[in-house]
Motif scaffolding. Structure first.
Motif, short mmCIF file in Angstrom:
data_model
loop_
_atom_site.label_atom_id
_atom_site.label_comp_id
_atom_site.label_asym_id
_atom_site.label_seq_id
_atom_site.Cartn_x
_atom_site.Cartn_y
_atom_site.Cartn_z
N LYS B 302 0.77 -1.49 0.11
CA LYS B 302 0.35 -0.23 -0.34
C LYS B 302 0.77 0.97 0.19
O LYS B 302 2.13 1.08 0.76
N ARG B 303 0.48 1.89 -0.81
CA ARG B 303 1.69 3.60 -1.08
C ARG B 303 1.25 4.40 0.11
O ARG B 303 -0.24 4.72 0.69
N VAL B 304 2.02 4.62 0.93
CA VAL B 304 2.21 5.49 2.37
C VAL B 304 1.80 6.57 2.28
O VAL B 304 1.62 7.94 1.77
N ASN B 305 3.44 7.09 1.87
CA ASN B 305 4.29 8.18 1.09
C ASN B 305 4.22 8.17 -0.02
O ASN B 305 5.29 7.13 -0.36
N GLU B 306 4.66 10.00 -0.54
CA GLU B 306 5.72 9.79 -1.83
C GLU B 306 6.51 11.30 -0.98
O GLU B 306 6.05 12.03 -0.99
#
Lengths: 309, 364
Positions: B302-306
């Motif tokens: 799951k993408r949390v931050n970028e």
């Protein structure tokens, strides 16, 4: 004066007006009342005749160069130099230079070791060892040296019983006791002056020089000594001035035939009661010493600013 | 001629503290050799031992086959460049550079000539009469190198000489140092905590941790094939995923991890037993977003931050309770990045990941 004004402005903005005015007032009082005015008064007295009290302020109370003329020519009236007094001054200066050089030779290694080799307990012991002797009063210290160097003193006792020499050596007459006593008295001033300067030296520079193949001698000559120079200069100035102006030690430790210039000044003031001539002699000592210090600073290329650091 | 430096089972102790433990290696003449490690790992002590300021408590240092015991720093064919350069502030630039010659009683004229030649070489002609403080950081750097070269050493020792410079200059000086080394053909022994410096300049890198040399290899091997967990995590960025061994076929082993079964290369060609506790290290740039389902190493994340960093985009992912980092080249287009729900499938090539045992006694 502008720098003083700037200083007081900076200082008051940082510490408040009250503290600033106290510092400025204290410094001005110190300089004007305790240094400048007495010196000026002395300078003025030195240009006057030694008159009995009723005549002070009278028609004979005029400025004169008599006292200075006396220092140069004595009672000869210009025919011959006052060899005795000029000789004493010269001898005092030479002795003061000797003591100063002795202190530099003695204190440079101590200061260097203190700054760069000693650490922790060792360094603290060294500093205490340097300071403790100064808990002892000046006069007592001089008498202690007399006992140490006397004909029946500790050094002669040890030397004779070990068979190093078979007649007691007269250290007092040879001025050994005097030089040793004076050098010892001002060791601390010299050590801390040099220490202050040498301590700023980055240890890596010493190691870098070693790494490039330099001998210890060259490391000191090229790397340490230039850094120590201002410290040596300020220490030497203090030691020289104080030695040339010393009175108690020469009185107690000096040989019977040996007169220090300060003793001459003392004699004019106290024994002869001639304050005018005493003032003239004191002024001569001050001016000659200052001139000598400035000459040395010129020769060794040290600026006044470097000494203040 | 160029001389090999051999550390023969060197240990250095200060009181009860061991700064260097059993360093055993050979640095070949003409090599650019780096010691890489965090501060306090003993690398500077080791360098000072080679230069002669520290004596080994055990073992020997040999330079060109000669035992250096009882040979002082001023008698060794080494020149040390200090971290703070240790230029002499009261001497001019030329006097600094010519100091090693002054020590050898070379005449004044010749000293000046050599200093000017060296200034020419480091691209600072005409600065000989300046004082050191008139130079910029990078210029001082080069003067320190010139001064060390004036001593005509066989081996140049450099103690983090770039650490005081700003980033741009540091990167420039890397190239410059490497160029100088190749021009003069000397052995450079370089100490650094900056992996970028070690990897870009060196022929060989020794990674040190707590006084122990953990791995000696060329930069690519250090980066791609770390031999210990410390090397894997200290050199470059790594995602560390813990698990137990399921199976091994040839050099590829498969771990059971919270993220599912993952396959990577067994470090150093070792053979793992099933159930052995291991960690799989995979670098952020080796992770990629799989737009089509991959054959192995499927990680549902799951993408949390970028973070956008220009040429790359760092994605912070969460998978099976582990945080992962992925570098996504901005040029690479991915449909998954555009999708809004944050679910993403990532993967990596088995031969690019390294599996190391957790038990430190088995590593190395």
């Amino acid at each position: 004066m502008t720098s003083l004004a700037r200083f007081s402005r900076d200082f008051s903005s940082r510490h408040g007006t009250g503290a600033a005015s106290f510092v400025v007032a204290a410094v001005l009082f110190w300089i004007v009342f305790l240094i400048l005015l007495p010196q000026l008064a002395m300078l003025d007295v030195s240009f006057r005749h030694n008159l009995p009290r009723p005549e002070v302020g009278g028609p004979r109370d005029v400025h004169t160069l008599d006292n200075y003329r006396y220092f140069l020519f004595g009672n000869s009236g210009g025919a011959a130099l006052n060899a005795l007094d000029i000789g004493v001054l010269t001898k005092t200066l030479v002795a003061a230079v000797l003591v100063t050089v002795l202190d530099i030779l003695l204190c440079y290694p101590i200061a260097f070791i203190l700054a760069h080799s000693a650490s922790g307990a060792g360094a603290r012991l060294m500093v205490i060892g340097l300071i403790v002797p100064f808990w002892i009063n000046d006069i007592l210290r001089a008498f202690a040296f007399r006992i140490l160097f006397g004909a029946t003193g500790v050094i002669n006792g040890v030397g004779l019983s070990l068979g190093l020499w078979d007649q007691p050596i007269d250290f007092i007459r040879a001025d050994v006791a005097l030089y040793a006593g004076l050098a010892y008295t001002y060791v601390l001033l010299m050590v801390f002056s040099i220490y202050n300067a040498v301590e700023t030296l980055d240890r890596n520079q010493i190691e870098a020089a070693r790494d490039m193949g330099a001998s210890w001698w060259r490391v000191h000559w090229r790397i340490v000594l230039p850094v120590a120079k201002p410290g040596i200069a300020s220490g030497a100035t203090m030691v020289f001035m104080l030695t040339a102006g010393a009175l108690a030690a020469p009185q107690i430790l000096g040989g019977p035939s040996n007169l220090w210039f300060t003793q001459l000044i003392y004699q004019w003031f106290n024994d002869a009661g001639d304050w005018a001539r005493g003032s003239a002699y004191a002024t001569i000592l001050l001016v000659v010493c200052l001139a000598f210090v400035f000459l040395m600073m010129r020769i060794f290329r040290v600026s006044i600013g470097a000494i203040g650091r | 001629m160029t001389k090999d430096v051999v550390l023969d089972h060197v240990s250095i102790r200060f009181g009860g503290y061991t700064a260097v433990e059993n360093a055993h290696l050979t640095i070949r003449g003409g090599e650019f050799f780096s010691f890489l490690g965090p501060s306090g790992c003993g690398k500077t002590t080791l360098l000072r031992c080679i230069s002669g300021f520290v004596q080994p408590s055990a073992g020997r240092v040999l330079i060109g086959g000669e035992d250096m015991r009882n040979v002082g720093p001023n008698k060794r064919p080494t020149a040390l460049i200090f971290q703070n350069l240790a230029l002499f502030p009261l001497l001019t630039v030329a006097e600094n550079i010519a100091f090693p010659l002054e020590v050898r009683r070379v005449g004044r004229k010749q000293r000046r000539k050599r200093a000017d030649e060296l200034l020419e070489m480091i691209a600072l002609p005409g600065t000989g009469d300046k004082k050191v403080h008139e130079l910029s950081g990078g210029q001082k750097q080069r003067v320190a190198i010139a001064r060390a070269l004036a001593a005509e050493p066989d081996i140049l020792l450099l103690d983090e000489p770039l650490s005081a410079l700003d980033l741009k200059l540091r990167q420039h000086m890397r190239t410059e140092l490497r160029a100088i080394q190749q021009r003069v053909g000397l052995t450079f022994i370089y100490i650094t905590h900056d992996q970028g410096e070690a990897l870009t300049m060196s022929d060989q890198v020794a990674v040190m941790n707590a006084g122990v040399i953990e791995q000696i290899d060329n930069p690519e091997t250090i980066y791609n094939r770390p031999r210990t967990p410390f090397v894997a995590s200290f050199v470059g960025e790594s995602n560390a995923i813990h698990g137990v061994v399921l199976s091994q076929t040839g050099r590829l082993a498969t771990l059971d991890t919270p993220l599912g079964p993952l396959t990577g290369q067994a470090a150093g060609g070792r053979t793992y037993l099933p159930k052995e506790r291991c960690t799989l290290f995979v670098r952020p740039e080796q992770l990629f977003i799989a737009d089509t389902p991959p054959e192995v190493n499927t990680i549902k994340a799951k993408r949390v931050n970028e973070e956008f960093e220009g040429s790359i985009r760092t994605l912070y992912l969460q998978a099976g309770g582990e945080a992962l980092r992925l570098y996504h080249m901005n040029a690479a287009v991915s449909a998954a990045l555009a999708s809004g729900d944050g679910a993403v499938t990532v993967s990596f090539k088995p031969e690019q990941a390294t599996i190391l045992p957790d038990d430190p006694a088995l590593s190395g």
